[in-house]
Design a protein around this motif. Structure first.
Motif, short mmCIF file in Angstrom:
data_model
loop_
_atom_site.label_atom_id
_atom_site.label_comp_id
_atom_site.label_asym_id
_atom_site.label_seq_id
_atom_site.Cartn_x
_atom_site.Cartn_y
_atom_site.Cartn_z
N ASN A 1 0.87 -1.18 0.00
CA ASN A 1 0.00 0.00 0.00
C ASN A 1 0.91 1.22 0.00
N LYS A 2 0.95 1.92 -1.13
CA LYS A 2 1.87 3.04 -1.29
C LYS A 2 1.24 4.39 -0.98
N GLY A 3 -0.06 4.40 -0.70
CA GLY A 3 -0.70 5.62 -0.26
C GLY A 3 -0.80 6.71 -1.28
N LEU A 4 -0.52 6.40 -2.55
CA LEU A 4 -0.57 7.41 -3.59
C LEU A 4 -1.04 6.76 -4.88
N GLY A 5 -2.17 7.22 -5.41
CA GLY A 5 -2.71 6.63 -6.62
C GLY A 5 -1.88 6.97 -7.84
N THR A 6 -1.81 6.02 -8.78
CA THR A 6 -1.00 6.24 -9.98
C THR A 6 -1.81 6.09 -11.26
N SER A 7 -3.07 5.65 -11.16
CA SER A 7 -3.86 5.43 -12.37
C SER A 7 -4.45 6.72 -12.90
N PRO A 8 -4.31 6.99 -14.20
CA PRO A 8 -4.90 8.19 -14.78
C PRO A 8 -6.40 8.05 -15.05
N ALA A 9 -6.94 6.84 -14.92
CA ALA A 9 -8.36 6.60 -15.20
C ALA A 9 -9.23 7.27 -14.14
N THR A 10 -10.30 7.91 -14.58
CA THR A 10 -11.21 8.59 -13.66
C THR A 10 -12.52 7.84 -13.47
N ASP A 11 -12.65 6.67 -14.10
CA ASP A 11 -13.89 5.91 -13.98
C ASP A 11 -13.68 4.59 -13.24
N ARG A 12 -12.58 4.50 -12.44
CA ARG A 12 -12.28 3.30 -11.67
C ARG A 12 -11.79 3.70 -10.28
N PHE A 13 -11.72 2.73 -9.40
CA PHE A 13 -11.16 3.00 -8.08
C PHE A 13 -9.72 3.50 -8.24
N ARG B 1 4.47 -11.36 16.51
CA ARG B 1 3.50 -11.86 15.53
C ARG B 1 4.07 -11.76 14.12
N LEU B 2 3.53 -12.58 13.24
CA LEU B 2 3.93 -12.53 11.84
C LEU B 2 3.64 -11.15 11.25
N VAL B 3 4.55 -10.66 10.43
CA VAL B 3 4.29 -9.42 9.70
C VAL B 3 3.09 -9.67 8.77
N GLU B 4 2.17 -8.73 8.74
CA GLU B 4 0.96 -8.90 7.93
C GLU B 4 1.24 -8.74 6.45
N SER B 5 0.34 -9.27 5.64
CA SER B 5 0.57 -9.33 4.20
C SER B 5 0.29 -8.02 3.47
N VAL B 6 -0.25 -7.02 4.16
CA VAL B 6 -0.40 -5.68 3.58
C VAL B 6 0.65 -4.79 4.23
N LEU B 7 1.56 -4.29 3.42
CA LEU B 7 2.68 -3.49 3.91
C LEU B 7 2.46 -2.04 3.53
N TYR B 8 2.47 -1.17 4.51
CA TYR B 8 2.27 0.26 4.29
C TYR B 8 3.61 0.95 4.21
N ALA B 9 3.89 1.55 3.08
CA ALA B 9 5.13 2.31 2.89
C ALA B 9 4.86 3.37 1.84
N PRO B 10 4.98 4.64 2.19
CA PRO B 10 4.63 5.71 1.24
C PRO B 10 5.55 5.74 0.04
N LYS B 11 4.97 6.00 -1.11
CA LYS B 11 5.76 6.20 -2.32
C LYS B 11 6.49 7.52 -2.20
N ASP B 12 7.71 7.56 -2.72
CA ASP B 12 8.51 8.78 -2.63
C ASP B 12 7.81 9.95 -3.31
N ARG B 13 7.65 11.04 -2.58
CA ARG B 13 6.99 12.22 -3.13
C ARG B 13 7.93 13.42 -3.17
N THR B 14 9.22 13.17 -2.93
CA THR B 14 10.15 14.29 -2.86
C THR B 14 10.67 14.70 -4.23
N GLY B 15 10.49 13.83 -5.21
CA GLY B 15 11.01 14.13 -6.54
C GLY B 15 12.49 13.82 -6.68
N THR B 16 13.09 13.18 -5.67
CA THR B 16 14.52 12.88 -5.72
C THR B 16 14.81 11.46 -6.21
N SER B 17 13.78 10.65 -6.44
CA SER B 17 13.99 9.29 -6.90
C SER B 17 14.61 9.30 -8.29
#
Length: 250
Positions: free
Chosen positions: A89-101, A160-176
């Motif tokens: 889960n990168k917390g930032l949408g990347t799809s340009p489509a406006t008629d889908r989730f 406990r086991l690490v869960e199968s949904v991993l939350y890590a924000p996508k880089d938004r700094t523009g330095t990638s």
């Protein structure tokens, strides 16, 4: 074959994986993020048949991808068995489509070949918040036919086991250095699971070099292949910045 870069932890080759892989040996696991073939970027062309190329080099493989990529190229993974899927889960949408989730996730599938008992897997665990209930044991007796995983016994240590949904924000700094850069924190978990300490991981589509950073942070070694010289230069510069990265993106 001369590496583009090499030190005690990382070896980087410049070129096409299809040409370089036959000259390499075996690895504990592959952890990679191939081009999905879903954007207008000139390098974003899915390399058809690539999973077959690595079959002689490893029996364990983590692969990032979209569901569309995996379904469109389902036949490419023939001969591999899927053990599990993880969602980033990168917390930032990347799809340009406006008629889908708005898609804010990517899949990471773990494939293996041969017998599961022979595949290295050391599942990461995390400490629960609050007081641990140490010393308690639990078991699921009975024949293995009652569960696809069979009977098990475990001791409750408060982890406990690490869960199968991993939350890590996508880089938004523009330095990638690469627009599809993956977070080091997620890669560290995948590498810790499938590569023993001191082992070696292969990434045939190195991109920004996150796999190398994660491997080095985790006490593993890495061999990378990248066909874009500009990206190879960026990887070398990134590796020169040091080992410990706290923001999970470098």
């Amino acid at each position: 074959m001369k590496p583009y870069f090499s030190d005690q932890d990382v070896t980087l080759y410049l070129g096409d994986a299809a040409e370089i892989l036959p000259m390499l040996g075996t690895f504990d696991a592959v952890v990679t993020d191939p081009p999905y073939g879903e954007t207008a970027l000139n390098w974003d062309v899915y390399p058809i048949g690539w999973p077959e190329l690595v079959t002689g080099h490893t029996s364990s493989m983590w692969c990032f991808g979209s569901m569309r990529m995996f379904l469109d190229h389902f036949d490419d993974f023939a001969g591999w068995r899927m053990s599990q899927d993880v969602v980033w889960n990168k917390g930032l949408g990347t799809s340009p489509a406006t008629d889908r989730f708005r898609r804010v996730h990517e899949h990471v599938l773990h494939f293996y070949r041969g017998h599961w008992r022979d595949i290295h897997h050391d599942t990461p665990r995390i400490q629960l918040m609050g007081r641990a209930r140490g010393g308690r044991t639990s078991s699921r007796p009975g024949p293995s036919t009652h569960s696809v995983y069979g009977p098990s016994t475990w001791q409750d240590t408060g982890r406990r086991l690490v869960e199968s949904v991993l939350y890590a924000p996508k880089d938004r700094t523009g330095t990638s250095s690469n627009p599809t850069q993956k977070p080091v924190g997620v890669l560290e978990l995948l590498i810790a699971y499938s590569v023993p300490p001191g082992g070696i991981v292969l990434d045939p589509f190195a991109g920004s070099g996150s796999t190398a950073v994660a491997a080095r942070n985790s006490g593993r070694r890495a061999v990378l292949i990248e066909k874009r010289e500009q990206q190879c230069d960026a990887i070398v510069q990134r590796l020169a910045q040091g080992i410990l990265h706290l923001d999970g993106q470098r």
